[in-house]
Design a protein around this motif. Sequence first.
Motif, short mmCIF file in Angstrom:
data_model
loop_
_atom_site.label_atom_id
_atom_site.label_comp_id
_atom_site.label_asym_id
_atom_site.label_seq_id
_atom_site.Cartn_x
_atom_site.Cartn_y
_atom_site.Cartn_z
N TRP B 50 -11.58 14.61 -4.90
CA TRP B 50 -11.23 15.95 -4.41
C TRP B 50 -9.74 16.00 -4.12
O TRP B 50 -9.11 17.03 -4.21
N ILE B 51 -9.23 14.86 -3.70
CA ILE B 51 -7.78 14.68 -3.62
C ILE B 51 -7.46 13.46 -4.48
O ILE B 51 -8.24 12.49 -4.47
N ASP B 52 -6.38 13.50 -5.21
CA ASP B 52 -6.02 12.40 -6.11
C ASP B 52 -5.94 11.08 -5.33
O ASP B 52 -5.14 10.97 -4.40
N PRO B 53 -6.75 10.05 -5.69
CA PRO B 53 -6.70 8.76 -4.99
C PRO B 53 -5.33 8.11 -5.04
O PRO B 53 -5.01 7.26 -4.20
N LEU B 54 -4.50 8.53 -5.93
CA LEU B 54 -3.13 8.00 -5.97
C LEU B 54 -2.38 8.32 -4.68
O LEU B 54 -1.54 7.56 -4.22
N PHE B 55 -2.73 9.51 -4.11
CA PHE B 55 -2.05 9.90 -2.86
C PHE B 55 -2.70 9.28 -1.63
O PHE B 55 -2.01 8.90 -0.69
N ILE B 56 -4.00 9.21 -1.65
CA ILE B 56 -4.67 8.83 -0.39
C ILE B 56 -5.40 7.49 -0.48
O ILE B 56 -5.94 7.01 0.53
N LEU B 60 -12.02 1.57 1.12
CA LEU B 60 -12.51 0.37 0.46
C LEU B 60 -11.41 -0.32 -0.34
O LEU B 60 -11.24 -1.54 -0.26
N ALA B 61 -10.65 0.49 -1.09
CA ALA B 61 -9.54 -0.06 -1.89
C ALA B 61 -8.51 -0.72 -0.99
O ALA B 61 -7.97 -1.79 -1.32
N ILE B 62 -8.25 -0.10 0.15
CA ILE B 62 -7.26 -0.64 1.08
C ILE B 62 -7.75 -1.98 1.63
O ILE B 62 -7.00 -2.96 1.70
N GLY B 233 4.94 1.38 -2.75
CA GLY B 233 4.93 2.82 -2.95
C GLY B 233 5.56 3.19 -4.30
O GLY B 233 5.02 4.00 -5.05
N GLN B 234 6.69 2.54 -4.59
CA GLN B 234 7.38 2.86 -5.85
C GLN B 234 6.57 2.41 -7.05
O GLN B 234 6.68 2.99 -8.13
N ASN B 235 5.75 1.36 -6.87
CA ASN B 235 4.89 0.90 -7.96
C ASN B 235 3.56 1.66 -8.01
O ASN B 235 2.64 1.24 -8.69
N LEU B 236 3.47 2.71 -7.20
CA LEU B 236 2.27 3.55 -7.14
C LEU B 236 1.04 2.76 -6.68
O LEU B 236 -0.09 3.11 -6.98
N GLN B 237 1.26 1.68 -5.93
CA GLN B 237 0.14 0.91 -5.38
C GLN B 237 -0.15 1.41 -3.96
O GLN B 237 0.19 0.76 -2.97
N ARG B 240 -1.99 -0.90 -1.39
CA ARG B 240 -1.16 -1.93 -0.78
C ARG B 240 -0.18 -1.33 0.25
O ARG B 240 0.09 -1.91 1.31
N MET B 241 0.31 -0.15 -0.08
CA MET B 241 1.23 0.52 0.83
C MET B 241 0.54 0.81 2.18
O MET B 241 1.12 0.61 3.25
N PHE B 242 -0.71 1.27 2.06
CA PHE B 242 -1.44 1.59 3.30
C PHE B 242 -1.68 0.35 4.15
O PHE B 242 -1.71 0.42 5.38
N VAL B 243 -1.85 -0.81 3.47
CA VAL B 243 -2.02 -2.04 4.24
C VAL B 243 -0.78 -2.26 5.13
O VAL B 243 -0.89 -2.58 6.31
N GLY B 244 0.39 -2.04 4.53
CA GLY B 244 1.65 -2.16 5.29
C GLY B 244 1.67 -1.23 6.48
O GLY B 244 2.03 -1.62 7.60
N VAL B 245 1.24 0.02 6.26
CA VAL B 245 1.21 1.00 7.34
C VAL B 245 0.29 0.52 8.47
O VAL B 245 0.64 0.57 9.65
N PHE B 246 -0.89 0.00 8.07
CA PHE B 246 -1.84 -0.44 9.09
C PHE B 246 -1.33 -1.64 9.88
O PHE B 246 -1.57 -1.76 11.07
N VAL B 247 -0.62 -2.51 9.16
CA VAL B 247 -0.06 -3.68 9.85
C VAL B 247 0.89 -3.23 10.96
O VAL B 247 0.85 -3.73 12.10
#
Lengths: 268, 274
Positions: B50-56, B60-62, B233-237, B240-247
Motif C-alpha cells: 500500500w506504501i512502497d516498501p522501498l520507503f518504509i 520483518l525485513a528490518i 540509504g544511498q544504496n536504497l537498503q 539496513r538504514m532502519f537498523v541504524g535508526v533503531f540503534v
Amino acid sequence: MNGTQLKNNVKLSSKYLDVTYINNKTGTEVIALQNINLDIKEGEFICIVGPSGCGKTTFLNTVAGLLKPSRGTISLDNQEVDGPGKDRAMVFQTPSLFPWRTVMANVLYGIEVQKRVSNETKKKAQDYISMVGLKGYEHHYPHELSGGMQQRVNLARALTVDPSLLLLDEPFSALDAQTREFMQEELLRIWSETKKTSLFITHQIDEAIYLADRVFVFGARPGRVVDIVDINIPRPRDLNIKRDPKFLHLIDHIWSIIEKESAKQGFQ
Amino acid sequence: MHKNEVVQLSSNLSKGNLKKIGNRNRGLILSILSVVLFIVVWEVVSRNEWIDPLFISSPLAIAQAAVIMVQEPTFWQNMRVSGYEFGVGFLLAMVIGIPVGVFSGWNKTFNALVNPFISGLYVTPKVTLLPVIIIAFGIGPGSKIVIVFLMAFFPIVMNAQKAMHTLDQNLIKAARTFTANELQIFKMIALPSTVPFLLTGIRLGIGQGLIAVVVGELFASSAGIGFQLTNDGQNLQTDRMFVGVFVITLTGVILTTLLGIVEKHFSSWKPEKN
C-alpha cells in the motif's frame, strides 16, 4: 557589688538602637526601628507582639546579627553583637529545613557548620530529637513530616547548637489553630527543661501571654517599644489558663495598648 | 457475585492503592498493545505494498537485516566510532558545562563575563557551524566530538545556572544564622540544590548529543552509525538504514533509563509524584 550582680544578670541589652534601610523601589530611607532600649534577663522568656510593620522581625534579625544597627548597640553577655554568632540560634517562621537531609542530618546542620561534630554533639542531637517528640523519625525526610513536626525539627536544630539565646520568629504562625496551641504547650515544656533565654516574636497576643515572662509591645511606623507588660502567671502553665479571667484581662490590656497606638497613627 | 468480590477487595486494600496498581497495569498493557498493533499494521501495509516498501521497509525485513548486520565487523567498528565521538564530546560538555553553569550562577562577575556568549550561542543552531568545524577538525572523530560538545553543553549550562538562580533564600538565611560562611553555603546548600536541575540538563544534553553525532556523520565522515546509515540509504537498503535508526533510538532510551536510575537515587528526598 549589687550593681555588678545586676549587670551580670542581663543577658541581652539593646541601647538606643535604630535600624534604617533604603527602600529599593523608592530609594527613600525607611526607619524600621527607632530608639529601642530594653534589657532581657538570663533565663527569661520574652515575647514581642505588635502589628505588622512594627519592626519586630527586623529587631530579631538585628539580634541574630543578620542586620546592622544604624545607631546604638545590641549586646549579648556584655559583648556587642557584630554578625551572627554561635551563642544565638534561630527558629524560623518557615521550617527552612534542608529537603535532601534527614531529620537527624537537619538537626546536626548547625553543628556541622560550626565544625563541632563529635559523638557528644551527635548524642545531644538525638536527645533534642527525643525532647521535641520525634524519636523514631531520625531517618525521615522533611517532606514526610507534617507542618508541626517540621517545626519541631526546626526547634531541635536550633537547640542542638546549644545557644545561650534562642530566637523564635513566629514559629507557629503557619500551623493550624489546634497544632499551634499544642506546640505552645510543648515549647513551654522544652523551655522549662532547657532554661534557655528566649526571644519569641508573634502577632498573636494570647500566644505571647501564654509563653512569656514579659511581653514587649511594639508600635509601628517607626517601630519602637510602646509598653512592657509583666505576665505574673505561675508556671508550669497549661492551656486552660487561656480561659482564666486574669489571662483574658491581660489580653484586653495589651489589645488596648495596641488599639491606642493604632488610633494615634490614624489607622482606626 | 463479581461485584461483591470487588467490594471485599477494596475494603482490604486502600482505595488509592488499588487504583494505582490497576492504572499501572492498564497503562503498561495499553502501551504494549499499541506498539504491537503499530508493528502489525506496518508489516501488513508493507506486504500489500500500500506504501512502497522501498520507503518504509518492513519490520520483518528490518529484523532480518539486523541479524545480518550484527555479524559484520564494520557494524561494530561504526558503533565504536560513534560511541567514542559521543562519549568524549558528552563528557567534555559535562566536565566544562557543570562548573561554568554553577559558577556563573553563583558569581555575578563571572556571569557578566561569560553570559553574553552562553545566551548568544544557546539560540544559535549549532548545526550551522558544522562546515567550519569540519574544515577545522577534519572529517574524523574530532569534528564530531566538537559538535556533540557544542550541542550538549548548552542545556547543561543553562540548567546549572537556573539551579543557582532558584536557591531557597530561607535556607541561606538559616545557614547564615548558624554562622555558615560563603564556602559552606556553596557546598552545603548551592551544590545539593543543583542536582535535580543538572539531571534535567544532562537528560536534554543526551538527546542533543545523539542528534549531533548522527548529523555530524551525515554531513561528512568516513565511519560511524550515521555514516553507515547514509550509505545504506544511498544504496536504497531501507531495511539496513532502519537498523541504524533503531540503534540510535535504543542508545537514547538506555541512556535516559540509566539517568532515571541515578535521578531516583539522588531524589529520594523529593516528594513522590502522584
